[in-house]
Design a protein around this motif. Sequence first.
Motif, PDB file in Angstrom:
ATOM      1  N   THR A   2     -34.535  31.815   9.370  1.00 29.76           N
ATOM      2  CA  THR A   2     -33.890  31.386   8.133  1.00 29.76           C
ATOM      3  C   THR A   2     -33.670  29.882   8.176  1.00 29.76           C
ATOM      4  O   THR A   2     -33.214  29.347   9.185  1.00 29.76           O
ATOM      5  N   ALA A  64     -30.179  30.034   3.125  1.00 25.02           N
ATOM      6  CA  ALA A  64     -28.735  30.253   3.220  1.00 25.02           C
ATOM      7  C   ALA A  64     -28.046  28.900   3.256  1.00 25.02           C
ATOM      8  O   ALA A  64     -28.673  27.872   3.532  1.00 25.02           O
ATOM      9  N   PRO A  94     -27.235  33.330   0.074  1.00 29.51           N
ATOM     10  CA  PRO A  94     -25.848  33.522   0.515  1.00 29.51           C
ATOM     11  C   PRO A  94     -25.210  32.223   0.994  1.00 29.51           C
ATOM     12  O   PRO A  94     -25.881  31.341   1.542  1.00 29.51           O
ATOM     13  N   PHE A  96     -22.057  30.944   3.415  1.00 25.61           N
ATOM     14  CA  PHE A  96     -21.089  31.325   4.439  1.00 25.61           C
ATOM     15  C   PHE A  96     -20.079  30.209   4.641  1.00 25.61           C
ATOM     16  O   PHE A  96     -20.450  29.052   4.841  1.00 25.61           O
ATOM     17  N   TRP A 183     -22.882  35.734  11.119  1.00 28.48           N
ATOM     18  CA  TRP A 183     -24.092  36.214  10.460  1.00 28.48           C
ATOM     19  C   TRP A 183     -24.191  37.733  10.444  1.00 28.48           C
ATOM     20  O   TRP A 183     -25.056  38.286   9.758  1.00 28.48           O
ATOM     21  N   ARG A 185     -21.944  39.707   9.239  1.00 26.57           N
ATOM     22  CA  ARG A 185     -21.190  40.233   8.103  1.00 26.57           C
ATOM     23  C   ARG A 185     -21.683  39.615   6.803  1.00 26.57           C
ATOM     24  O   ARG A 185     -22.229  38.512   6.793  1.00 26.57           O
ATOM     25  N   GLU A 186     -21.456  40.335   5.713  1.00 30.63           N
ATOM     26  CA  GLU A 186     -21.755  39.787   4.408  1.00 30.63           C
ATOM     27  C   GLU A 186     -20.817  38.606   4.133  1.00 30.63           C
ATOM     28  O   GLU A 186     -19.634  38.672   4.481  1.00 30.63           O
ATOM     29  N   PRO A 187     -21.320  37.526   3.546  1.00 27.32           N
ATOM     30  CA  PRO A 187     -20.440  36.381   3.282  1.00 27.32           C
ATOM     31  C   PRO A 187     -19.344  36.733   2.290  1.00 27.32           C
ATOM     32  O   PRO A 187     -19.577  37.466   1.323  1.00 27.32           O
ATOM     33  N   GLU A 188     -18.146  36.204   2.552  1.00 25.38           N
ATOM     34  CA  GLU A 188     -17.012  36.427   1.671  1.00 25.38           C
ATOM     35  C   GLU A 188     -16.816  35.208   0.776  1.00 25.38           C
ATOM     36  O   GLU A 188     -17.367  34.136   1.046  1.00 25.38           O
TER      37      GLU A 188
END
Length: 207
Positions: A2, A64, A94, A96, A183, A185-188
Amino acid sequence: MTIVLAVDTATPAVTAGVVRRTPSGVDVLGERVTVDPRAHAEQLTPNVLGALADAGLRMADLGAVVVGCGPGPFTGLRVGMATGAAYGHALGVPVFGVCSLDAIGVDTTGDVLVVTDARRREVYWARYRDGVRVDGPAVNAPADVPADASAVAGSPQHAALFELPRLEVTQPTASGLVRAADWAREPEPLLPLYLRRPDATPPRARP
């Protein structure tokens, strides 16, 4: 693999970098850093474009974005986070958010105190053990910061306030930002770490 854009404006350093993230680690392809506490808005986009040019890549190549979310001054944080969020929205990738102190601490080993300038004769700080945060982030006067660490990193001016060996890691880097991100987890949603009220407040209505 990425390609990641990393930006941070939580300190006087306006950092932008392009990093290739692979299963084996990270490679910095281009990075621009300008140290100017009053020019976050003016310097960030040129630094992003410069880092992309150094990497030989286009904005469309990004997969990203990682953004330092502080702790830091209100105005500086707003610039970096708004810019990072805008790139992520425009590119559909995404975004982060990471603690900017983590982007410094991840480059340390042992029991290390990381400090940055919080103004008002205070410091933002966190404690790390082999690069992992174990305490903080918080904001205090230097005399009130637990200093029983083996070394101190971060702002040289403020690290000098502690009677500890000083490390060369002084500010968030593109590599540190990417390695500090979670990385798995899904970004909040991005949440700024101000740790206190902004200096400027709306005037009170007269009775």
